[in-house]
Design a protein around this motif. Structure first.
Motif: not given
Length: 260
Positions: A159-170, A179-192
């Motif tokens: 789930f973290v891999g999918f969302v972090s390639h689809k949604y967030g800020y870059a 693929e450039h990837g995206y950053n996510n505040f919550v998922l970043g904190a939960l996934s180390f």
């Protein structure tokens, strides 16, 4: 309560230290240096995450990096499809390339005796751990600390891999990359820190994935502890030395599910 706390502690050891620090930042991206013993111990922690053999993950990572940094990236490694399709592809299929030499996987990793041993036997170590917890504690403790923890780890990693390639800020664009990837505040904190994927795409060899004060990278804090203990050294941090040549800073680009 004690079973849940034990499961959380095992997650920190297996996913935090084992996967994010040991395998991803250490073995794959060489973001720091350490002794062979530390490298092997962290790889063993990864095995108990239940995600699979270490060399399988090394191979998949090199395949993915190779294609995602090209404009002709195949659909399997792009993220312009639905979550349901990605779930089916990534959790139920495996890529077997006809020519593995094109991906430039370091031979010292592929032929490392300890990693090869863990690749062949990883599931036995997981089962042995489950058996020990059952024998010394209880069946319920084994279910929470092994079965439930591994199920959450597998689904959470996907789930973290999918969302972090689809949604967030870059904040970076990478020339010629699919693929450039995206950053996510919550998922970043939960996934180390693994949820700060745009930062990671731009600075793949950096041990620090959260590059701003508001990006909580727990993996970086674990590395800080290991460094203070003298277990790792020559730790690389996001900056010109670790940034891809084709990565260009840009004004924040946001993408959310409702913008599909």
């Amino acid at each position: 309560m004690s079973r849940s706390l034990a499961s959380i502690l095992l997650t920190i050891i297996t996913v935090g230290l084992g996967h994010s620090i040991g395998l991803h930042r250490g073995i794959i991206h060489r973001a720091y240096r350490c002794s062979r013993f530390t490298r092997g111990a962290l790889a063993y922690c990864f095995v108990h995450s239940g995600l699979g053999g270490p060399l399988s993950w090394v191979r998949v990572h090199y395949y993915r990096d190779y294609w995602q940094n090209r404009s002709d990236c195949p659909a399997y490694f792009r993220y312009d499809h639905s979550m349901l399709r990605d779930y089916g592809w990534n959790l139920h299929l495996a890529l077997r390339p006809a020519d593995e030499t094109r991906y430039a996987i370091p031979p010292e990793d592929l032929h490392d005796p300890w990693l090869r041993f863990l690749e062949r036997t990883w599931y036995w170590h997981v089962l042995a751990g489950a058996g020990l917890i059952w024998a010394f504690f209880s069946f319920e403790a084994m279910i929470v600390c092994v079965c439930l923890r591994i199920s959450v780890t597998i689904l959470g990693h996907w789930f973290v891999g999918f969302v972090s390639h689809k949604y967030g800020y870059a904040r970076y664009d990478i020339d010629r990359a699919a693929e450039h990837g995206y950053n996510n505040f919550v998922l970043g904190a939960l996934s180390f820190g693994e949820g700060f994927h745009n930062n990671h795409h731009a600075h793949p060899s950096s041990a620090k994935m959260g590059t701003e004060w508001y990006e909580l990278d727990l993996g970086w804090h674990l590395i800080t502890v290991l460094r203070r203990l003298g277990l790792v050294w020559d730790v690389q941090v996001a900056g010109p030395a670790t940034q891809k040549p084709q990565a260009r800073p840009r004004t924040y680009r946001w993408r959310w599910p409702w913008q599909e």
